[in-house]
Design a protein around this motif. Sequence first.
Motif, PDB file in Angstrom:
ATOM      1  N   SER A   1      13.122   2.238   8.760  1.00  0.00           N
ATOM      2  CA  SER A   1      13.947   1.061   8.500  1.00  0.00           C
ATOM      3  C   SER A   1      13.092  -0.043   7.910  1.00  0.00           C
ATOM      4  O   SER A   1      11.865  -0.003   7.960  1.00  0.00           O
ATOM      5  N   ILE A   2      13.760  -1.031   7.349  1.00  0.00           N
ATOM      6  CA  ILE A   2      13.096  -2.237   6.880  1.00  0.00           C
ATOM      7  C   ILE A   2      12.841  -3.118   8.091  1.00  0.00           C
ATOM      8  O   ILE A   2      13.742  -3.406   8.876  1.00  0.00           O
ATOM      9  N   LYS A   3      11.590  -3.543   8.292  1.00  0.00           N
ATOM     10  CA  LYS A   3      11.191  -4.195   9.528  1.00  0.00           C
ATOM     11  C   LYS A   3      11.948  -5.495   9.768  1.00  0.00           C
ATOM     12  O   LYS A   3      12.498  -5.725  10.854  1.00  0.00           O
ATOM     13  N   THR A   4      11.943  -6.395   8.793  1.00  0.00           N
ATOM     14  CA  THR A   4      12.631  -7.684   8.928  1.00  0.00           C
ATOM     15  C   THR A   4      13.270  -8.031   7.594  1.00  0.00           C
ATOM     16  O   THR A   4      13.032  -7.374   6.578  1.00  0.00           O
ATOM     17  N   VAL A   5      14.055  -9.110   7.593  1.00  0.00           N
ATOM     18  CA  VAL A   5      14.680  -9.549   6.351  1.00  0.00           C
ATOM     19  C   VAL A   5      13.621  -9.944   5.326  1.00  0.00           C
ATOM     20  O   VAL A   5      13.821  -9.794   4.109  1.00  0.00           O
ATOM     21  N   ASN A   6      12.465 -10.415   5.793  1.00  0.00           N
ATOM     22  CA  ASN A   6      11.391 -10.795   4.876  1.00  0.00           C
ATOM     23  C   ASN A   6      10.736  -9.586   4.221  1.00  0.00           C
ATOM     24  O   ASN A   6      10.042  -9.722   3.219  1.00  0.00           O
ATOM     25  N   SER A   7      10.959  -8.409   4.807  1.00  0.00           N
ATOM     26  CA  SER A   7      10.364  -7.198   4.251  1.00  0.00           C
ATOM     27  C   SER A   7      11.090  -6.724   2.994  1.00  0.00           C
ATOM     28  O   SER A   7      10.565  -5.911   2.241  1.00  0.00           O
ATOM     29  N   ILE A   8      12.293  -7.195   2.781  1.00  0.00           N
ATOM     30  CA  ILE A   8      13.026  -6.857   1.564  1.00  0.00           C
ATOM     31  C   ILE A   8      12.437  -7.674   0.418  1.00  0.00           C
ATOM     32  O   ILE A   8      12.459  -8.904   0.440  1.00  0.00           O
ATOM     33  N   ARG A   9      11.899  -6.998  -0.575  1.00  0.00           N
ATOM     34  CA  ARG A   9      11.153  -7.718  -1.602  1.00  0.00           C
ATOM     35  C   ARG A   9      10.972  -6.858  -2.840  1.00  0.00           C
ATOM     36  O   ARG A   9      11.251  -5.651  -2.836  1.00  0.00           O
ATOM     37  N   GLN A  10      10.513  -7.467  -3.912  1.00  0.00           N
ATOM     38  CA  GLN A  10      10.112  -6.778  -5.138  1.00  0.00           C
ATOM     39  C   GLN A  10       8.641  -7.091  -5.368  1.00  0.00           C
ATOM     40  O   GLN A  10       8.234  -8.254  -5.320  1.00  0.00           O
ATOM     41  N   ILE A  11       7.854  -6.064  -5.617  1.00  0.00           N
ATOM     42  CA  ILE A  11       6.415  -6.264  -5.812  1.00  0.00           C
ATOM     43  C   ILE A  11       5.975  -5.599  -7.117  1.00  0.00           C
ATOM     44  O   ILE A  11       6.511  -4.563  -7.500  1.00  0.00           O
ATOM     45  N   PRO A  12       5.019  -6.202  -7.809  1.00  0.00           N
ATOM     46  CA  PRO A  12       4.562  -5.640  -9.092  1.00  0.00           C
ATOM     47  C   PRO A  12       3.860  -4.302  -8.909  1.00  0.00           C
ATOM     48  O   PRO A  12       3.203  -4.061  -7.894  1.00  0.00           O
ATOM     49  N   VAL A  13       4.007  -3.462  -9.902  1.00  0.00           N
ATOM     50  CA  VAL A  13       3.405  -2.127  -9.902  1.00  0.00           C
ATOM     51  C   VAL A  13       2.691  -1.937 -11.233  1.00  0.00           C
ATOM     52  O   VAL A  13       3.202  -2.341 -12.288  1.00  0.00           O
ATOM     53  N   SER A  14       1.519  -1.340 -11.220  1.00  0.00           N
ATOM     54  CA  SER A  14       0.816  -1.080 -12.465  1.00  0.00           C
ATOM     55  C   SER A  14       1.491   0.052 -13.229  1.00  0.00           C
ATOM     56  O   SER A  14       2.226   0.870 -12.656  1.00  0.00           O
ATOM     57  N   GLU A  15       1.230   0.102 -14.507  1.00  0.00           N
ATOM     58  CA  GLU A  15       1.798   1.176 -15.326  1.00  0.00           C
ATOM     59  C   GLU A  15       1.318   2.535 -14.843  1.00  0.00           C
ATOM     60  O   GLU A  15       2.077   3.510 -14.823  1.00  0.00           O
ATOM     61  N   LEU A  16       0.056   2.617 -14.435  1.00  0.00           N
ATOM     62  CA  LEU A  16      -0.485   3.887 -13.963  1.00  0.00           C
ATOM     63  C   LEU A  16       0.236   4.366 -12.706  1.00  0.00           C
ATOM     64  O   LEU A  16       0.616   5.542 -12.604  1.00  0.00           O
ATOM     65  N   THR A  17       0.442   3.470 -11.754  1.00  0.00           N
ATOM     66  CA  THR A  17       1.162   3.843 -10.536  1.00  0.00           C
ATOM     67  C   THR A  17       2.585   4.269 -10.862  1.00  0.00           C
ATOM     68  O   THR A  17       3.095   5.251 -10.304  1.00  0.00           O
TER      69      THR A  17
ATOM     70  N   LEU B   1       0.735   4.926  -2.937  1.00  0.00           N
ATOM     71  CA  LEU B   1       1.695   3.867  -2.629  1.00  0.00           C
ATOM     72  C   LEU B   1       1.281   3.054  -1.398  1.00  0.00           C
ATOM     73  O   LEU B   1       1.499   1.835  -1.346  1.00  0.00           O
ATOM     74  N   LEU B   2       0.673   3.701  -0.427  1.00  0.00           N
ATOM     75  CA  LEU B   2       0.217   2.963   0.751  1.00  0.00           C
ATOM     76  C   LEU B   2      -0.994   2.104   0.434  1.00  0.00           C
ATOM     77  O   LEU B   2      -1.082   0.950   0.865  1.00  0.00           O
ATOM     78  N   LEU B   3      -1.943   2.650  -0.329  1.00  0.00           N
ATOM     79  CA  LEU B   3      -3.174   1.925  -0.627  1.00  0.00           C
ATOM     80  C   LEU B   3      -2.985   0.853  -1.695  1.00  0.00           C
ATOM     81  O   LEU B   3      -3.456  -0.271  -1.554  1.00  0.00           O
ATOM     82  N   HIS B   4      -2.294   1.183  -2.767  1.00  0.00           N
ATOM     83  CA  HIS B   4      -2.182   0.249  -3.889  1.00  0.00           C
ATOM     84  C   HIS B   4      -1.063  -0.769  -3.719  1.00  0.00           C
ATOM     85  O   HIS B   4      -1.165  -1.881  -4.219  1.00  0.00           O
ATOM     86  N   GLN B   5       0.009  -0.384  -3.030  1.00  0.00           N
ATOM     87  CA  GLN B   5       1.143  -1.296  -2.865  1.00  0.00           C
ATOM     88  C   GLN B   5       1.218  -1.887  -1.462  1.00  0.00           C
ATOM     89  O   GLN B   5       2.026  -2.773  -1.218  1.00  0.00           O
ATOM     90  N   GLY B   6       0.400  -1.401  -0.542  1.00  0.00           N
ATOM     91  CA  GLY B   6       0.370  -1.972   0.800  1.00  0.00           C
ATOM     92  C   GLY B   6       1.652  -1.775   1.580  1.00  0.00           C
ATOM     93  O   GLY B   6       2.004  -2.608   2.424  1.00  0.00           O
ATOM     94  N   LEU B   7       2.352  -0.676   1.334  1.00  0.00           N
ATOM     95  CA  LEU B   7       3.619  -0.447   2.024  1.00  0.00           C
ATOM     96  C   LEU B   7       3.401  -0.045   3.479  1.00  0.00           C
ATOM     97  O   LEU B   7       2.390   0.553   3.837  1.00  0.00           O
ATOM     98  N   ARG B   8       4.356  -0.383   4.318  1.00  0.00           N
ATOM     99  CA  ARG B   8       4.427   0.189   5.652  1.00  0.00           C
ATOM    100  C   ARG B   8       4.936   1.630   5.534  1.00  0.00           C
ATOM    101  O   ARG B   8       5.599   1.985   4.562  1.00  0.00           O
ATOM    102  N   ARG B   9       4.641   2.423   6.535  1.00  0.00           N
ATOM    103  CA  ARG B   9       5.097   3.815   6.493  1.00  0.00           C
ATOM    104  C   ARG B   9       6.618   3.904   6.380  1.00  0.00           C
ATOM    105  O   ARG B   9       7.153   4.675   5.566  1.00  0.00           O
ATOM    106  N   GLY B  10       7.325   3.111   7.180  1.00  0.00           N
ATOM    107  CA  GLY B  10       8.780   3.136   7.135  1.00  0.00           C
ATOM    108  C   GLY B  10       9.331   2.729   5.783  1.00  0.00           C
ATOM    109  O   GLY B  10      10.346   3.274   5.316  1.00  0.00           O
ATOM    110  N   GLU B  11       8.686   1.754   5.139  1.00  0.00           N
ATOM    111  CA  GLU B  11       9.127   1.315   3.814  1.00  0.00           C
ATOM    112  C   GLU B  11       8.973   2.429   2.795  1.00  0.00           C
ATOM    113  O   GLU B  11       9.844   2.635   1.943  1.00  0.00           O
ATOM    114  N   LEU B  12       7.854   3.143   2.874  1.00  0.00           N
ATOM    115  CA  LEU B  12       7.631   4.272   1.973  1.00  0.00           C
ATOM    116  C   LEU B  12       8.736   5.306   2.118  1.00  0.00           C
ATOM    117  O   LEU B  12       9.265   5.815   1.120  1.00  0.00           O
TER     118      LEU B  12
END
Length: 372
Positions: free
Chosen positions: A215-231, A163-174
């Motif tokens: 926590s979510i860092k900023t209001v811009n951090s709230i988002r929906q991002i695509p995920v592959s079927e494998l992930t 999730l960190l490598l493929h989706q680029g999440l921050r630790r807090g978001e994870l």
Amino acid sequence: MYQTSDLALSSKRKVLSYVEALYQFSDALHGPGILDDALFSIDVETLGELLEAYFVSIRNQPNINETAQLRWQTAFRFVNDIIYRLSKSNLPVSQLQVIKGRLDHLGTLYSQLRIGKKRTQDSLRALPSTVVEALYKLLDPVASDNPFRDATSRWRAFLVFILLLHQGLRRGELLMLASDAIKHGVDSKLGRDRYWLSVVENPYEDEDQRYSIPSIKTVNSIRQIPVSELTARIVQGYVENYRGKPAHSYLMNSQRGSPLSAESVTKLFQKITASLPASVLKDLKDRTGKISISAHDLRHTCAVVRLNQLLNQGDSMDEALQKMRTFFGWARSSDMPRKYARAVFEDRLASVWNNVFDDRVVVLRAIPEHKG
């Protein structure tokens, strides 16, 4: 004619000598006339290669001083100004727009480079391919040398890594993700399933008992991002087989049945780093200056590769940077995407990750091949 009319005679001679040095370097590298040919055909790809090679040649000189920086700045301004002047000719509007995009691309990649400048915390770099390959092998849940003892611990570490490598999440978001954060639907236009990840605060929890509350860092951090079927399948496999049935609703569950903490993620990467071969750690230090791997290093790697993906598929730099802001949760005014744009140049990525990040071979080939 390159503009030097406002300069004193001595300064004019110096500037022209720097331009001549660029011509001589280009001729020696690719043959006589290559620079003029690239300029007048506005061949930005060739100009980029010449500028990069010239920059590296200056930086590799034994004595780096202020003159070296002036040589580089003059070379870049010369190329940029000539293209700008050529673009002012009687060209169709559509072609002028293309040229403007190419100028912006050159400016983003090359104008901020500094000869001999020491890397600071603002210099962002993807992990070398050797390191990422070692991480894939080490964290494979069925690997014999996996440093985590039981299947639950192995799958927890593997999911954190993915999730960190493929989706680029921050630790807090994870650590904020709910167990049902992966959403699924059918794309009616394409006639296939699609998956996405909702990066939001956990809607099922009113109070968080963890010492370091994510926590979510900023209001811009709230988002929906695509995920592959494998992930999506990896996440679902963890939820169904290894997460257990704790009293909380967070995706990441600790060995004790409580929400995984920031401190536990830090310790996890300390253990991973300690388990890497000495040759891999040496490569990490030689190429990045780092002696350990952190959760944020995986976000850096994802960002550098994602930007290359967008540029290689034909997006202009401005379009690519805006999409980066959306994917990684940066404000529209954030300068973070441009820092990654500089990292893209410095790491000289030769290819990009697959759109869905499913092919491990593609992933590894896309990691920067640093040139010593």
